[in-house]
Design a protein around this motif. Sequence first.
Motif, PDB file in Angstrom:
ATOM      1  N   ALA A 230      39.083 -14.873  -3.433  1.00 49.72           N
ATOM      2  CA  ALA A 230      40.096 -15.837  -2.997  1.00 49.72           C
ATOM      3  C   ALA A 230      41.171 -15.162  -2.157  1.00 49.72           C
ATOM      4  N   ARG A 231      41.590 -13.961  -2.576  1.00 46.86           N
ATOM      5  CA  ARG A 231      42.592 -13.225  -1.793  1.00 46.86           C
ATOM      6  C   ARG A 231      42.051 -12.875  -0.412  1.00 46.86           C
ATOM      7  N   GLU A 232      40.785 -12.443  -0.364  1.00 47.93           N
ATOM      8  CA  GLU A 232      40.181 -12.100   0.927  1.00 47.93           C
ATOM      9  C   GLU A 232      40.117 -13.323   1.843  1.00 47.93           C
ATOM     10  N   HIS A 233      39.667 -14.454   1.302  1.00 50.63           N
ATOM     11  CA  HIS A 233      39.575 -15.678   2.111  1.00 50.63           C
ATOM     12  C   HIS A 233      40.946 -16.075   2.658  1.00 50.63           C
ATOM     13  N   SER A 234      41.947 -16.040   1.791  1.00 48.98           N
ATOM     14  CA  SER A 234      43.291 -16.425   2.230  1.00 48.98           C
ATOM     15  C   SER A 234      43.813 -15.484   3.305  1.00 48.98           C
ATOM     16  N   GLN A 235      43.578 -14.181   3.131  1.00 50.98           N
ATOM     17  CA  GLN A 235      44.069 -13.213   4.111  1.00 50.98           C
ATOM     18  C   GLN A 235      43.402 -13.408   5.466  1.00 50.98           C
ATOM     19  N   ARG A 236      42.085 -13.629   5.470  1.00 54.05           N
ATOM     20  CA  ARG A 236      41.382 -13.854   6.737  1.00 54.05           C
ATOM     21  C   ARG A 236      41.873 -15.139   7.409  1.00 54.05           C
ATOM     22  N   ALA A 237      41.902 -16.218   6.640  1.00 48.55           N
ATOM     23  CA  ALA A 237      42.293 -17.519   7.199  1.00 48.55           C
ATOM     24  C   ALA A 237      43.739 -17.495   7.676  1.00 48.55           C
TER      25      ALA A 237
END
Length: 434
Positions: A230-237
């Motif tokens: 979830a952290r990775e997705h948020s950071q990319r987006a």
Amino acid sequence: MFSSELSSGFKYMIEQVAPRFQEDVIRAFNNEGVRNALMHNKNHYNHKMDNILVSIGDTKIELSKLIFPWTPDFRIVNLTMNFSMLCLDVNLKLGDLRVKGDFEGYNITLQNLLPAILAGKIEQTFKDVVATGRIGFLIRGDSMVLTNYDIKYEPSETDISVKYYASNGSEVETKRTKQNSEKDSLRDAVWVELSDILTRLLHSQLGEVLVERSLTELLLGEDENLRDLAREHSQRANKLLDTLLCTAKDYIVDKNYRLIETPLINAAFKEKPSGLSQGAFQTGYGFIKDLSTLSRVQDLSLYEDKQRLVVYGSLTLREFKHGYDHYSCSFEDIVTAGQVKATVYNNKIFVKVTLLKEGERCKTQLDNIRVSTIRDIDVDASRLASLIWLAPRVERWVIGNLRHIAVPVLEKHITEAFNYAIGKTDCVSLLINY
């Protein structure tokens, strides 16, 4: 794939717990729907809607006292929990939805000859409405919080019925059916706000169910894997959208789009429906500002498959002002003039950017810019003097004009700025080097 893959062991565990979890969510969702329906029907709950002003040539139509008089029954066709993309894929049936209220119609050319207004009741029934799309969730504490709604509501057709009194005193009722492929300004104007109401109701029902589920218990203490994803997705987006937003705001400032011009208001009125005297309310061109305060205030969601990567979520204007520097109003022998100012305290602008995977090359496109929410609006009209009784109508005219006529102008300018930003940005590098 740009986003990280879950480990095979964690994937297997999710495959085991997901079916039971989905059944639990569906059962609780249906129970919550029954409870909401009983509560709202007992209290005869009506969802009040803003007035609508529609101009077609020199014909003006105003819809007022609009209500959506019940809570819809969200019937699940499909609800799938996609843990790897942190979203719910939904397909719902809502049945027929009805909006009713009053209407007034008049023609400017005719007004110059005869002060005539046609008034009556209107009812629009949206038939066999379905809702499809996905809802991105964020992890907050031990809960999954539904946040980013990429949902499309669509009726099969729309019935429009009006009632009014003819000159001989007899009641006249007419009805027509509009297909989705046909353009209809009144239907489309009602549909925009109704869609926002439906999303709020869906969030109230589904969001309450999901947020009560413990993520730690569901994933048997292995929830840290999902939290990392979830952290990775948020950071990319967030990085992609923040970069595009920064460039778009520079474009807005360079093009002097911080303040944009919006269409004028031209309305006729009577003090009472049965009154003989008719007045006129007119403004110059209006404005919306400040587009340079466009901001991201929450994490965005990311979805990826073999064909595309999608970033979606909501932005907001931290300062959303609307108004008219000059208006004039006349009624009988009274003439007033002044300014109208409005402040929007609650607004959401849905944005969706898609990166298409085309062989070794990727193409980035803007799929959607849409003002999805406008609420909590304060309107102040100066110098109404003895026409102060007109203030509530002025407020309704301003809000109606903002929602259905001025907002498309705002969407057009934001779309232009984001398309410019996409053309100037290496989106692939941002997604790789997040």
